[in-house]
Design an enzyme around this catalytic site. Structure first.
Site, short mmCIF file in Angstrom:
data_model
loop_
_atom_site.label_atom_id
_atom_site.label_comp_id
_atom_site.label_asym_id
_atom_site.label_seq_id
_atom_site.Cartn_x
_atom_site.Cartn_y
_atom_site.Cartn_z
N LEU A 280 47.56 35.48 40.24
CA LEU A 280 46.52 34.91 39.50
C LEU A 280 45.13 35.54 39.58
O LEU A 280 43.98 34.94 39.08
CB LEU A 280 46.15 33.26 40.09
CG LEU A 280 47.21 32.48 39.96
CD1 LEU A 280 47.28 31.10 40.95
CD2 LEU A 280 47.53 32.11 38.35
N ARG A 281 44.96 36.60 40.25
CA ARG A 281 43.67 37.38 40.44
C ARG A 281 43.41 37.92 38.85
O ARG A 281 42.07 37.55 38.86
CB ARG A 281 44.03 38.66 41.39
CG ARG A 281 42.61 38.94 41.75
CD ARG A 281 42.81 39.98 42.59
NE ARG A 281 43.38 40.16 43.95
CZ ARG A 281 42.88 39.85 45.11
NH1 ARG A 281 41.71 39.67 45.02
NH2 ARG A 281 43.72 39.89 46.07
N GLY A 282 44.14 38.18 38.18
CA GLY A 282 43.75 38.70 36.88
C GLY A 282 43.09 37.52 36.04
O GLY A 282 42.00 37.83 35.48
N THR A 285 39.81 36.89 37.43
CA THR A 285 38.48 37.62 37.08
C THR A 285 38.42 37.73 35.51
O THR A 285 37.09 37.62 35.28
CB THR A 285 39.23 39.14 37.38
OG1 THR A 285 39.64 39.27 38.89
CG2 THR A 285 37.99 40.02 37.11
#
Ligand SMILES: [Zn+2]
Length: 343
Positions: A280-282, A285
């Site tokens: 889920l980092r993308g 961000t």
């Protein structure tokens, strides 16, 4: 202090400038990785941005440049103790720091270490602050991040994400604030960052030497003019730099009030699913960067236009290699954006 090339006079490189501004508005975006040839002005842009920021108030005598207005949790131990006994902390004006992390720097130099001299001469266990302490409230620039040892990059990313440097060694236990915008440069031809590390940088941009005649001429003309008379050149660009400073300050002040509608979250998720980015980092961000971009442009809500513009910097370094698709990652992101949002 030497005169710094003005941010607003940097020709082109719009994606890099946008990304650095976004990271400065919201450091939780997670820094910027700049890929490109030597001599494309990567470190110039960081120095230029720091120079246009207003000076900051810092506690006198503090090795960490603590903010006298910060809550206790944002102060180093010495400033916290001082505040408990004094009415107010004495402060001075100081420029926003830009700290260079040289290649080959040891972990001790970066993170900080036991001050051997006071340990030996006075038998005290004192902490000698490292480069992370100096970068607090400013920018940490790593030239050739891809040549740095993985464990050091990993430690840096941890500190950048938490805003705290925790050092436990040789019977020493120190914790100090270290909030900085991490900017790394990389030369794609010299070694690669492991994908796990790559993914932890918020944004990535590619800079190239300009290929059209007009732009190259402008770059050379401005550089020449700056070097012949730096003060006059800076004076000439002062108003434009001032405009960017005000834009940045109002974006920081308004960031909390910029809303992210469900429709935008849905779009971001669809885009990441279409590209097959891991975790889920993308998405997180992408949303944070789009929100900072909206704040920079004075918009009160995040929409498709913001997502579209920030999609490539937020996602291109998170794509897995696709054996059936040899298109570059930028092309793949652009294609997915086009399919989802329409041209
Ligand atoms: Zn302090």
């Amino acid at each position: 202090m030497s005169v710094v090339f003005p941010f607003s006079a940097i020709v082109g490189q719009d994606e890099m400038k946008m990304s650095i501004l976004i990271a400065a508005v919201d450091p939780s975006v997670g820094g910027v990785l700049v890929f490109g040839d030597r001599g494309t002005g990567k470190s110039t842009a960081i120095r230029a941005l720091a120079a246009l920021l207003p000076k900051m108030r810092a506690v006198v005598g503090c090795a960490y440049n603590c903010d006298p207005e910060a809550p206790d949790s944002g102060l180093c131990a010495a400033c916290r103790d001082a505040r408990a006994t004094q009415a107010s902390l004495k402060s001075r004006q100081t420029p926003v720091p830009v700290v260079d992390l040289p290649l080959g720097a040891t972990e001790d130099r970066v993170i900080g270490a036991l001050d051997l001299e006071s340990a030996l001469t006075r038998g005290e266990k004192a902490f000698e602050p490292g480069l992370l302490a100096r970068a607090h409230r400013g920018f940490l620039y790593i030239d050739e991040a891809n040549l740095l040892e993985d464990h050091l990059v990993d430690a840096l990313l941890d500190v950048a994400a938490s805003g705290q440097n925790v050092v436990e060694r040789e019977g020493l236990s120190v914790r100090h604030p270290a909030r900085f915008v991490l900017v790394g440069s990389g030369n794609p031809e010299e070694g690669e960052l492991r994908p796990q590390l790559l993914d932890r940088f918020g944004l990535s941009v590619e800079v190239k030497t300009p290929e059209d005649l007009e732009t190259r001429m402008t770059v050379v003309r401005r550089r020449d003019e700056f070097e012949r008379d730096p003060e006059a050149f800076v004076a000439k660009w002062k108003r434009k730099d001032g405009k960017i400073r005000r834009q940045l300050e109002s974006a920081k002040a308004n960031l909390r009030d910029v809303t992210v509608p469900d429709a935008t979250l849905e779009r971001a998720a669809q885009l990441c699913m279409a590209l097959g980015t891991d975790g889920l980092r993308g998405e997180l961000t992408l949303i944070r960067a789009a929100r900072a971009l909206a704040a920079l442009e004075g918009d009160d809500s995040v929409g498709d236009t913001h997502l579209k513009r920030i999609a490539a910097p937020a996602l291109r370094h998170r794509l897995r290699r696709n054996p059936l698709d040899d298109a570059g990652s930028t092309t793949r992101v652009e294609r997915a954006v086009e399919e989802l949002f329409g041209a």
